[in-house]
Design an enzyme around this catalytic site. Sequence first.
Site, PDB file in Angstrom:
ATOM      1  N   LEU A 145      36.026 -35.896 107.386  1.00 43.45           N
ATOM      2  CA  LEU A 145      36.656 -36.699 106.338  1.00 43.45           C
ATOM      3  C   LEU A 145      38.087 -36.928 106.831  1.00 43.45           C
ATOM      4  O   LEU A 145      38.878 -35.990 106.873  1.00 43.45           O
ATOM      5  CB  LEU A 145      36.614 -35.987 104.985  1.00 43.45           C
ATOM      6  CG  LEU A 145      35.213 -35.779 104.424  1.00 43.45           C
ATOM      7  CD1 LEU A 145      35.259 -35.019 103.104  1.00 43.45           C
ATOM      8  CD2 LEU A 145      34.493 -37.096 104.247  1.00 43.45           C
ATOM      9  N   PRO A 146      38.419 -38.148 107.252  1.00 45.79           N
ATOM     10  CA  PRO A 146      39.574 -38.431 108.117  1.00 45.79           C
ATOM     11  C   PRO A 146      40.956 -38.360 107.471  1.00 45.79           C
ATOM     12  O   PRO A 146      41.679 -39.354 107.382  1.00 45.79           O
ATOM     13  CB  PRO A 146      39.271 -39.840 108.615  1.00 45.79           C
ATOM     14  CG  PRO A 146      38.498 -40.466 107.506  1.00 45.79           C
ATOM     15  CD  PRO A 146      37.649 -39.356 106.940  1.00 45.79           C
ATOM     16  N   CYS A 147      41.361 -37.162 107.069  1.00 46.27           N
ATOM     17  CA  CYS A 147      42.702 -36.989 106.507  1.00 46.27           C
ATOM     18  C   CYS A 147      43.784 -37.213 107.565  1.00 46.27           C
ATOM     19  O   CYS A 147      44.938 -37.468 107.218  1.00 46.27           O
ATOM     20  CB  CYS A 147      42.840 -35.620 105.855  1.00 46.27           C
ATOM     21  SG  CYS A 147      42.467 -34.235 106.929  1.00 46.27           S
ATOM     22  N   HIS A 148      43.402 -37.179 108.845  1.00 42.92           N
ATOM     23  CA  HIS A 148      44.375 -37.432 109.911  1.00 42.92           C
ATOM     24  C   HIS A 148      44.906 -38.869 109.876  1.00 42.92           C
ATOM     25  O   HIS A 148      45.947 -39.154 110.437  1.00 42.92           O
ATOM     26  CB  HIS A 148      43.769 -37.123 111.284  1.00 42.92           C
ATOM     27  CG  HIS A 148      42.555 -37.927 111.609  1.00 42.92           C
ATOM     28  ND1 HIS A 148      41.281 -37.520 111.236  1.00 42.92           N
ATOM     29  CD2 HIS A 148      42.399 -39.113 112.249  1.00 42.92           C
ATOM     30  CE1 HIS A 148      40.412 -38.419 111.652  1.00 42.92           C
ATOM     31  NE2 HIS A 148      41.065 -39.393 112.271  1.00 42.92           N
ATOM     32  N   ARG A 149      44.233 -39.755 109.173  1.00 42.31           N
ATOM     33  CA  ARG A 149      44.662 -41.154 109.091  1.00 42.31           C
ATOM     34  C   ARG A 149      45.778 -41.378 108.073  1.00 42.31           C
ATOM     35  O   ARG A 149      46.278 -42.485 107.947  1.00 42.31           O
ATOM     36  CB  ARG A 149      43.467 -42.035 108.739  1.00 42.31           C
ATOM     37  CG  ARG A 149      42.396 -42.026 109.816  1.00 42.31           C
ATOM     38  CD  ARG A 149      41.205 -42.876 109.439  1.00 42.31           C
ATOM     39  NE  ARG A 149      40.114 -42.649 110.381  1.00 42.31           N
ATOM     40  CZ  ARG A 149      38.853 -42.936 110.147  1.00 42.31           C
ATOM     41  NH1 ARG A 149      38.510 -43.481 108.980  1.00 42.31           N
ATOM     42  NH2 ARG A 149      37.926 -42.697 111.047  1.00 42.31           N
TER      43      ARG A 149
END
Length: 177
Positions: A145-149
Amino acid sequence: MPLAEPPCADDPVTVSHPTPVGMLTLAATGEALVYCGFRTPDVAEPRVPDRLTVPWDATPAQRAVLDEARAQLDAYLGGRLRTFTLPLDLRRATAFVRETVVGLEEFVPYGRTSTYGELAKRLGRPKAARAVGRALGANPLCVVLPCHRIVGASGQLTGYAGGSAAKKYLLDLEAAG
């Protein structure tokens, strides 16, 4: 001496998985991935016990989920996969964490970024950028789940469980794709 009960398919089993962004700890039930988090010296240990290999007593269903998670992570980190199709379970996350992370892929597509403030607005909480940041920090399915974005308002790479180098690696990987 009584034998221990075999694990239930609902009990998560864990495995450590080496990646270019650091060691990830994965945990899965027989139905879904429940945890994907960084294990680094400067980050607290994950909430799920860690093991180096898939436990010998894991059920076939648990092994299948972990094997698929490792394969998809390797494909993603190798630039061959843009969207994860793993079964995920967020029951162990708080309601606000679930609300914050569940739509990340849709809100911020592969190769793009957004800010904590923009995500807070999208969630109907325009003054909750810090709370959104804390919720992303509690994301139990990091990378998947791309919280790095999500970046700071100035574009600065702030607040990532795996550290700023891992966040930069993931964003550069997606930008190149």
